[in-house]
Design an enzyme around this catalytic site. Structure first.
Site, PDB file in Angstrom:
ATOM      1  CB  CYS A 226      -0.819   0.120   1.123  1.00 53.14           C
ATOM      2  SG  CYS A 226       0.019  -0.073   2.870  1.00 53.14           S
TER       3      CYS A 226
ATOM      4  CB  CYS B 122      -3.237   1.385  -2.228  1.00 52.30           C
ATOM      5  SG  CYS B 122      -2.262   0.663  -3.603  1.00 52.30           S
TER       6      CYS B 122
ATOM      7  CB  CYS C 164       2.658  -1.583  -6.998  1.00 51.98           C
ATOM      8  SG  CYS C 164       1.481  -1.000  -5.821  1.00 51.98           S
TER       9      CYS C 164
END
Length: 138
Positions: free
Chosen positions: A8, A82, A90
């Site tokens: 996250c 998230c 990411c």
């Protein structure tokens, strides 16, 4: 053997909860860690909400995904927990069998009275618990 990384934004809320639930419900050969793109401070509302479910996160530290990668941690699955915009940031982990995304609201953005914020955090917490159970059932 499942090795899950929950990612996250700050590793201050959603990833911490997902890691705790996964490690509670997983089999012996399954484990999870969590980390953030830009680690922050542990969210006190999350600590309180998880304590209601019997988890003590008060001494947890936030972690950075890039540090885990540099330390040689390997994962079979990476699950971002998230919103969509952050999920796109990411990084890719070599050797990961599967990437997955669970879109969840960020508790650090919740506003209202203490009880209103807690209600919102509880909703995210319960959603994460349900997602973890469903993931492990597959």
């Amino acid at each position: 053997m499942l090795r899950i990384l929950f990612v996250c934004s700050h590793n201050s809320a959603r990833g911490q909860m997902a890691e705790a639930f996964f490690n509670k419900y997983a089999h012996e050969d399954e484990s999870a860690e969590s980390a953030g793109i830009e680690p922050g401070e542990l969210n006190p509302y999350v600590v309180r909400a998880m304590a209601e479910k019997g988890f003590d996160l008060s001494n947890n530290q936030t972690k950075c995904i890039f540090e885990l990668y540099k330390e040689g941690h390997h994962f079979t699955h990476v699950i971002s927990v998230c919103d969509e915009t952050v999920a796109e940031q990411c990084p890719v982990f070599p050797g990961v069998m599967k990437n997955e995304h669970w879109s969840l609201k960020d508790p650090s953005t919740f506003v209202g009275s203490d009880e209103e914020i807690m209600e919102q955090v509880r909703a995210v917490r319960d959603s994460i618990e349900e997602n973890v159970k469903a993931f492990l059932a597959d």
